[in-house]
Design a protein around this motif. Sequence first.
Motif, PDB file in Angstrom:
ATOM      1  N   MET A  10      -1.553 -17.954 -18.576  1.00 22.48           N
ATOM      2  CA  MET A  10      -1.055 -16.585 -18.653  1.00 22.48           C
ATOM      3  C   MET A  10      -2.189 -15.561 -18.506  1.00 22.48           C
ATOM      4  O   MET A  10      -2.014 -14.507 -17.892  1.00 22.48           O
ATOM      5  CB  MET A  10      -0.315 -16.377 -19.975  1.00 22.48           C
ATOM      6  N   VAL A  11      -3.353 -15.863 -19.082  1.00 25.12           N
ATOM      7  CA  VAL A  11      -4.493 -14.955 -18.932  1.00 25.12           C
ATOM      8  C   VAL A  11      -4.934 -14.908 -17.475  1.00 25.12           C
ATOM      9  O   VAL A  11      -5.194 -13.830 -16.917  1.00 25.12           O
ATOM     10  CB  VAL A  11      -5.655 -15.397 -19.842  1.00 25.12           C
ATOM     11  N   TYR A  12      -5.009 -16.080 -16.845  1.00 24.69           N
ATOM     12  CA  TYR A  12      -5.369 -16.085 -15.427  1.00 24.69           C
ATOM     13  C   TYR A  12      -4.320 -15.354 -14.592  1.00 24.69           C
ATOM     14  O   TYR A  12      -4.657 -14.648 -13.632  1.00 24.69           O
ATOM     15  CB  TYR A  12      -5.542 -17.511 -14.904  1.00 24.69           C
ATOM     16  N   ALA A  13      -3.034 -15.504 -14.943  1.00 25.70           N
ATOM     17  CA  ALA A  13      -1.968 -14.846 -14.187  1.00 25.70           C
ATOM     18  C   ALA A  13      -2.167 -13.335 -14.167  1.00 25.70           C
ATOM     19  O   ALA A  13      -1.910 -12.673 -13.150  1.00 25.70           O
ATOM     20  CB  ALA A  13      -0.606 -15.202 -14.769  1.00 25.70           C
ATOM     21  N   LEU A  14      -2.637 -12.765 -15.273  1.00 23.54           N
ATOM     22  CA  LEU A  14      -2.886 -11.328 -15.328  1.00 23.54           C
ATOM     23  C   LEU A  14      -3.938 -10.922 -14.293  1.00 23.54           C
ATOM     24  O   LEU A  14      -3.753  -9.949 -13.540  1.00 23.54           O
ATOM     25  CB  LEU A  14      -3.342 -10.933 -16.739  1.00 23.54           C
ATOM     26  N   VAL A  15      -5.040 -11.669 -14.246  1.00 24.26           N
ATOM     27  CA  VAL A  15      -6.087 -11.377 -13.266  1.00 24.26           C
ATOM     28  C   VAL A  15      -5.576 -11.631 -11.849  1.00 24.26           C
ATOM     29  O   VAL A  15      -5.885 -10.885 -10.910  1.00 24.26           O
ATOM     30  CB  VAL A  15      -7.338 -12.223 -13.550  1.00 24.26           C
ATOM     31  N   ASN A  16      -4.779 -12.671 -11.694  1.00 19.95           N
ATOM     32  CA  ASN A  16      -4.270 -13.029 -10.371  1.00 19.95           C
ATOM     33  C   ASN A  16      -3.382 -11.927  -9.803  1.00 19.95           C
ATOM     34  O   ASN A  16      -3.444 -11.618  -8.602  1.00 19.95           O
ATOM     35  CB  ASN A  16      -3.484 -14.346 -10.473  1.00 19.95           C
ATOM     36  N   VAL A  17      -2.554 -11.335 -10.634  1.00 16.33           N
ATOM     37  CA  VAL A  17      -1.733 -10.215 -10.176  1.00 16.33           C
ATOM     38  C   VAL A  17      -2.620  -9.052  -9.735  1.00 16.33           C
ATOM     39  O   VAL A  17      -2.349  -8.391  -8.716  1.00 16.33           O
ATOM     40  CB  VAL A  17      -0.759  -9.771 -11.282  1.00 16.33           C
ATOM     41  N   MET A  18      -3.704  -8.798 -10.475  1.00 19.93           N
ATOM     42  CA  MET A  18      -4.627  -7.733 -10.087  1.00 19.93           C
ATOM     43  C   MET A  18      -5.246  -8.032  -8.730  1.00 19.93           C
ATOM     44  O   MET A  18      -5.313  -7.167  -7.852  1.00 19.93           O
ATOM     45  CB  MET A  18      -5.720  -7.578 -11.150  1.00 19.93           C
ATOM     46  N   PHE A  19      -5.692  -9.276  -8.538  1.00 21.54           N
ATOM     47  CA  PHE A  19      -6.354  -9.639  -7.280  1.00 21.54           C
ATOM     48  C   PHE A  19      -5.385  -9.560  -6.098  1.00 21.54           C
ATOM     49  O   PHE A  19      -5.762  -9.109  -5.012  1.00 21.54           O
ATOM     50  CB  PHE A  19      -6.944 -11.043  -7.391  1.00 21.54           C
ATOM     51  N   THR A  20      -4.149 -10.017  -6.293  1.00 20.54           N
ATOM     52  CA  THR A  20      -3.194  -9.934  -5.188  1.00 20.54           C
ATOM     53  C   THR A  20      -2.824  -8.483  -4.905  1.00 20.54           C
ATOM     54  O   THR A  20      -2.565  -8.122  -3.751  1.00 20.54           O
ATOM     55  CB  THR A  20      -1.927 -10.758  -5.480  1.00 20.54           C
ATOM     56  N   GLY A  21      -2.819  -7.653  -5.949  1.00 19.09           N
ATOM     57  CA  GLY A  21      -2.631  -6.221  -5.731  1.00 19.09           C
ATOM     58  C   GLY A  21      -3.775  -5.634  -4.916  1.00 19.09           C
ATOM     59  O   GLY A  21      -3.562  -4.769  -4.055  1.00 19.09           O
ATOM     60  N   TYR A  22      -5.004  -6.099  -5.184  1.00 17.47           N
ATOM     61  CA  TYR A  22      -6.149  -5.682  -4.369  1.00 17.47           C
ATOM     62  C   TYR A  22      -5.941  -6.083  -2.908  1.00 17.47           C
ATOM     63  O   TYR A  22      -6.162  -5.288  -1.980  1.00 17.47           O
ATOM     64  CB  TYR A  22      -7.438  -6.348  -4.865  1.00 17.47           C
ATOM     65  N   LEU A  23      -5.546  -7.332  -2.719  1.00 19.11           N
ATOM     66  CA  LEU A  23      -5.366  -7.851  -1.362  1.00 19.11           C
ATOM     67  C   LEU A  23      -4.291  -7.076  -0.607  1.00 19.11           C
ATOM     68  O   LEU A  23      -4.427  -6.795   0.593  1.00 19.11           O
ATOM     69  CB  LEU A  23      -4.991  -9.333  -1.450  1.00 19.11           C
ATOM     70  N   ALA A  24      -3.241  -6.689  -1.325  1.00 19.24           N
ATOM     71  CA  ALA A  24      -2.169  -5.931  -0.682  1.00 19.24           C
ATOM     72  C   ALA A  24      -2.649  -4.575  -0.177  1.00 19.24           C
ATOM     73  O   ALA A  24      -2.108  -4.055   0.807  1.00 19.24           O
ATOM     74  CB  ALA A  24      -1.013  -5.738  -1.669  1.00 19.24           C
ATOM     75  N   GLN A  25      -3.668  -4.008  -0.830  1.00 18.87           N
ATOM     76  CA  GLN A  25      -4.167  -2.700  -0.389  1.00 18.87           C
ATOM     77  C   GLN A  25      -4.779  -2.773   1.010  1.00 18.87           C
ATOM     78  O   GLN A  25      -4.717  -1.795   1.767  1.00 18.87           O
ATOM     79  CB  GLN A  25      -5.208  -2.163  -1.375  1.00 18.87           C
ATOM     80  N   ILE A  26      -5.372  -3.906   1.355  1.00 17.72           N
ATOM     81  CA  ILE A  26      -5.962  -4.050   2.689  1.00 17.72           C
ATOM     82  C   ILE A  26      -4.882  -3.952   3.752  1.00 17.72           C
ATOM     83  O   ILE A  26      -5.063  -3.329   4.806  1.00 17.72           O
ATOM     84  CB  ILE A  26      -6.711  -5.393   2.815  1.00 17.72           C
ATOM     85  N   GLN A  27      -3.743  -4.567   3.492  1.00 23.11           N
ATOM     86  CA  GLN A  27      -2.699  -4.669   4.503  1.00 23.11           C
ATOM     87  C   GLN A  27      -1.771  -3.464   4.522  1.00 23.11           C
ATOM     88  O   GLN A  27      -1.160  -3.182   5.548  1.00 23.11           O
ATOM     89  CB  GLN A  27      -1.893  -5.946   4.268  1.00 23.11           C
ATOM     90  N   SER A  28      -1.651  -2.760   3.398  1.00 21.25           N
ATOM     91  CA  SER A  28      -0.679  -1.668   3.354  1.00 21.25           C
ATOM     92  C   SER A  28      -1.321  -0.293   3.234  1.00 21.25           C
ATOM     93  O   SER A  28      -1.040   0.613   4.024  1.00 21.25           O
ATOM     94  CB  SER A  28       0.296  -1.887   2.190  1.00 21.25           C
ATOM     95  N   THR A  29      -2.208  -0.110   2.261  1.00 23.47           N
ATOM     96  CA  THR A  29      -2.728   1.227   1.961  1.00 23.47           C
ATOM     97  C   THR A  29      -3.914   1.617   2.837  1.00 23.47           C
ATOM     98  O   THR A  29      -3.992   2.755   3.313  1.00 23.47           O
ATOM     99  CB  THR A  29      -3.148   1.308   0.478  1.00 23.47           C
ATOM    100  N   LEU A  30      -4.832   0.685   3.045  1.00 18.44           N
ATOM    101  CA  LEU A  30      -6.062   1.023   3.770  1.00 18.44           C
ATOM    102  C   LEU A  30      -5.805   1.516   5.193  1.00 18.44           C
ATOM    103  O   LEU A  30      -6.420   2.507   5.614  1.00 18.44           O
ATOM    104  CB  LEU A  30      -7.020  -0.168   3.758  1.00 18.44           C
ATOM    105  N   PRO A  31      -4.923   0.869   5.984  1.00 16.14           N
ATOM    106  CA  PRO A  31      -4.673   1.415   7.330  1.00 16.14           C
ATOM    107  C   PRO A  31      -4.145   2.847   7.290  1.00 16.14           C
ATOM    108  O   PRO A  31      -4.566   3.686   8.096  1.00 16.14           O
ATOM    109  CB  PRO A  31      -3.634   0.446   7.908  1.00 16.14           C
ATOM    110  N   LEU A  32      -3.232   3.132   6.358  1.00 16.84           N
ATOM    111  CA  LEU A  32      -2.705   4.493   6.243  1.00 16.84           C
ATOM    112  C   LEU A  32      -3.791   5.480   5.828  1.00 16.84           C
ATOM    113  O   LEU A  32      -3.869   6.598   6.345  1.00 16.84           O
ATOM    114  CB  LEU A  32      -1.567   4.525   5.216  1.00 16.84           C
ATOM    115  N   TYR A  33      -4.641   5.052   4.898  1.00 11.16           N
ATOM    116  CA  TYR A  33      -5.709   5.929   4.407  1.00 11.16           C
ATOM    117  C   TYR A  33      -6.669   6.303   5.538  1.00 11.16           C
ATOM    118  O   TYR A  33      -7.000   7.478   5.725  1.00 11.16           O
ATOM    119  CB  TYR A  33      -6.456   5.213   3.288  1.00 11.16           C
TER     120      TYR A  33
END
Length: 414
Positions: free
Chosen positions: A223-246
Amino acid sequence: MSSLTQWLSKLLPALDHRVWILAAGRLLSQVGIGFTLFYAPIFFTAQVGLSATQVGLGIGLGSVAGMAGRFLGGSLVDSPTAGRRPTLLASALVSAVADGALILANTFPIFVLGNLLMGFGVGLYWPAAESVAADITTPQQRNEAYALVRLADNIGLGVGVVAGGALISLTGAYRALFAIDGITFLLFFGIIYSAIAETRPADNPDRSLLQGWGHALRDTNLMVYALVNVMFTGYLAQIQSTLPLYLSRFGGGGEAVSEGTLSLLFTGHVVLAAIAQLPVARWLNRYSRAQGLMVSALLWGLGFGLVWRSGTGSFPLAWGGLALGVMALAMVAYTPIGSALVAAIAPEALRGVYLSVNSMCWAVGYLIGPPLGGWAIDQGAAVAHGFWLGLVATVAPALAILVWLDRRLRRRGF
């Protein structure tokens, strides 16, 4: 032995041949996914006549079905009445049927049906595939085994995107993309059916559907790792969704970055990730898995800081390209180690359920990350610039959690 063969033997990991077969099948299916990934929304809005809201809703419902598939898949792969191989085969068949629905889709309900089936099929795939890779490798090999499968994913996806774009530009036959995608899933079915036997340990006890999940959800390490994992996948999603728009909207120095330039920058990001995937995984073998994730966290923080610099100063392309390069290294440091860590802490009899939790973190991260980044972009330049500094700040708690987790896992011999 020729010098080329010697070089390849040093570069490529010495893994069970079934890992290579699994990676080859995954590369093939990802080529098909790449055919449809970027072009399906264009087709269903421009030619079928669905609204952008309907397309977004259909894709979102597919993600929900993916979470259901992960939940069921995690239980099936650990079950003595099912197992890894039948679940993999089912995932390929369901995904092929999904493409059949999308080929026929002329209305919103059929479009939704196709996305529900596709999401469910992909959800079934991940716990099964990652369990097979863990079953047939030693703990010391898993970083590189998972890195190889991720490399196959990236290469297949890249080839599919390029080939799909070429087919559309030459023929305009969008529905042919879904037919090709379905064929690749059927070929993947054939590869698994003929080349990979069941790898589930024969002495796994039979459990009810929810019993294994109850054990996993009470595991503090997971469960502790899952918390970090959600953060990391949220980071990864920024490359594909937010960064091109920015970059396209704000760029740097008041000038936006053109679509052609963005394409070149992101192509470089993908190429670097593919080149670095295996060497980085091998280099990180010298550290514990939690320490490897700390390296990834530091790289994410540096990358986000460089994105902020690209939007607020001169030479935006240089800073943006550097940011994408750093984040490519952060990504390849994270993806294989995360799966290897979960496989290490999972009881052998519950490996599928634990890896399903790992996969669900990706679904949650991608559910949270893009809307959050999109909201920041819509608030204007000041908030958009500050968003990246906010992401930098989140790295500190991620590192603190990983330091705590590393000490805990070391005490327990992981």
